[in-house]
Design a protein around this motif. Structure first.
Motif, PDB file in Angstrom:
ATOM      1  N   LEU A  90      -6.368   6.021 -14.114  1.00 12.40           N
ATOM      2  CA  LEU A  90      -7.025   5.585 -12.881  1.00 12.40           C
ATOM      3  C   LEU A  90      -6.782   6.569 -11.740  1.00 12.40           C
ATOM      4  CD1 LEU A  90      -6.049   1.803 -12.910  1.00 12.40           C
ATOM      5  CD2 LEU A  90      -8.220   2.811 -13.585  1.00 12.40           C
ATOM      6  N   LYS A  91      -7.741   6.597 -10.837  1.00  9.19           N
ATOM      7  CA  LYS A  91      -7.596   7.338  -9.589  1.00  9.19           C
ATOM      8  C   LYS A  91      -7.741   6.341  -8.463  1.00  9.19           C
ATOM      9  CE  LYS A  91      -7.591  11.469 -11.435  1.00  9.19           C
ATOM     10  NZ  LYS A  91      -6.389  11.990 -11.887  1.00  9.19           N
ATOM     11  N   PRO A  92      -6.883   6.281  -7.509  1.00  9.39           N
ATOM     12  CA  PRO A  92      -5.664   7.056  -7.388  1.00  9.39           C
ATOM     13  C   PRO A  92      -4.630   6.644  -8.435  1.00  9.39           C
ATOM     14  CG  PRO A  92      -5.748   5.431  -5.637  1.00  9.39           C
ATOM     15  CD  PRO A  92      -7.048   5.338  -6.389  1.00  9.39           C
ATOM     16  N   GLU A  93      -3.701   7.540  -8.659  1.00  6.73           N
ATOM     17  CA  GLU A  93      -2.714   7.338  -9.711  1.00  6.73           C
ATOM     18  C   GLU A  93      -1.857   6.092  -9.484  1.00  6.73           C
ATOM     19  OE1 GLU A  93       0.682  10.055 -11.949  1.00  6.73           O
ATOM     20  OE2 GLU A  93      -0.326  10.828 -10.174  1.00  6.73           O
ATOM     21  N   TYR A  94      -1.447   5.876  -8.247  1.00  7.88           N
ATOM     22  CA  TYR A  94      -0.641   4.704  -7.879  1.00  7.88           C
ATOM     23  C   TYR A  94      -1.424   3.851  -6.889  1.00  7.88           C
ATOM     24  CZ  TYR A  94       3.305   7.056 -10.028  1.00  7.88           C
ATOM     25  OH  TYR A  94       4.130   7.664 -10.936  1.00  7.88           O
ATOM     26  N   PRO A  95      -1.224   2.539  -6.884  1.00  5.97           N
ATOM     27  CA  PRO A  95      -1.996   1.682  -5.976  1.00  5.97           C
ATOM     28  C   PRO A  95      -1.708   1.953  -4.500  1.00  5.97           C
ATOM     29  CG  PRO A  95      -0.440   0.361  -7.257  1.00  5.97           C
ATOM     30  CD  PRO A  95      -0.370   1.759  -7.778  1.00  5.97           C
ATOM     31  N   TRP A  96      -0.555   2.458  -4.172  1.00  7.79           N
ATOM     32  CA  TRP A  96      -0.211   2.711  -2.761  1.00  7.79           C
ATOM     33  C   TRP A  96      -0.773   4.043  -2.273  1.00  7.79           C
ATOM     34  CZ3 TRP A  96       3.761   1.719  -6.347  1.00  7.79           C
ATOM     35  CH2 TRP A  96       4.356   2.850  -6.891  1.00  7.79           C
ATOM     36  N   ASP A  97      -1.372   4.838  -3.143  1.00 10.05           N
ATOM     37  CA  ASP A  97      -1.968   6.107  -2.724  1.00 10.05           C
ATOM     38  C   ASP A  97      -3.180   5.920  -1.817  1.00 10.05           C
ATOM     39  OD1 ASP A  97      -0.025   7.535  -4.039  1.00 10.05           O
ATOM     40  OD2 ASP A  97      -1.273   8.032  -5.769  1.00 10.05           O
ATOM     41  N   TYR A  98      -3.747   4.734  -1.772  1.00 10.54           N
ATOM     42  CA  TYR A  98      -4.859   4.462  -0.862  1.00 10.54           C
ATOM     43  C   TYR A  98      -4.418   4.578   0.596  1.00 10.54           C
ATOM     44  CZ  TYR A  98      -7.762   2.355  -4.549  1.00 10.54           C
ATOM     45  OH  TYR A  98      -8.531   2.124  -5.670  1.00 10.54           O
ATOM     46  N   PHE A  99      -3.144   4.350   0.858  1.00 10.36           N
ATOM     47  CA  PHE A  99      -2.654   4.238   2.209  1.00 10.36           C
ATOM     48  C   PHE A  99      -2.130   5.552   2.786  1.00 10.36           C
ATOM     49  CE2 PHE A  99      -2.112   0.200  -0.029  1.00 10.36           C
ATOM     50  CZ  PHE A  99      -2.952  -0.577   0.749  1.00 10.36           C
ATOM     51  N   ARG A 100      -2.378   6.645   2.116  1.00 14.24           N
ATOM     52  CA  ARG A 100      -1.918   7.955   2.616  1.00 14.24           C
ATOM     53  C   ARG A 100      -2.881   8.517   3.603  1.00 14.24           C
ATOM     54  NH1 ARG A 100       0.826  11.070  -2.407  1.00 14.24           N
ATOM     55  NH2 ARG A 100       2.382   9.524  -2.755  1.00 14.24           N
TER      56      ARG A 100
END
Length: 100
Positions: A90-100
């Motif tokens: 999946l992209k993003p790799e981690y679910p918290w990567d949306y918040f960068r």
């Protein structure tokens, strides 16, 4: 689970994507999959403005299920380099990567 952990820690792959990394990614997806909802809403709002909120809500609800199932798959298959080189599914790799 102990066998999977031993296999993951015993690998000697030097690339950025390793069995241990895949194991952690799977665990993160299984435990934090609900972060897909606000993350997708934020992502869609950045792209589409106010229309992104309802679109992000609908997409986020579906992506929670996907993230959780992929997390289980990555956790269980962590010792095996599938997909090639332990690449994230999946992209993003981690679910918290949306918040960068």
């Amino acid at each position: 689970m102990i066998v999977a952990l031993i296999l993951c820690l015993g690998t000697t792959n030097i690339s950025a994507q390793t069995a241990a990394h895949k194991l952690g990614r799977g665990l993160a997806a299984m435990t934090c999959g609900v972060m897909e909802l606000p993350g997708t809403m934020i992502s869609e709002t950045r792209e589409k403005g106010a229309l992104g909120l309802p679109v992000g809500l609908a997409l986020g609800l579906g992506r929670i299920v996907t993230r959780e199932l992929v997390g289980v798959y990555e956790f269980l298959t962590a010792p095996f380099p599938v997909p090639t080189g332990f690449a994230p599914i999946l992209k993003p790799e981690y679910p918290w990567d949306y918040f960068r």
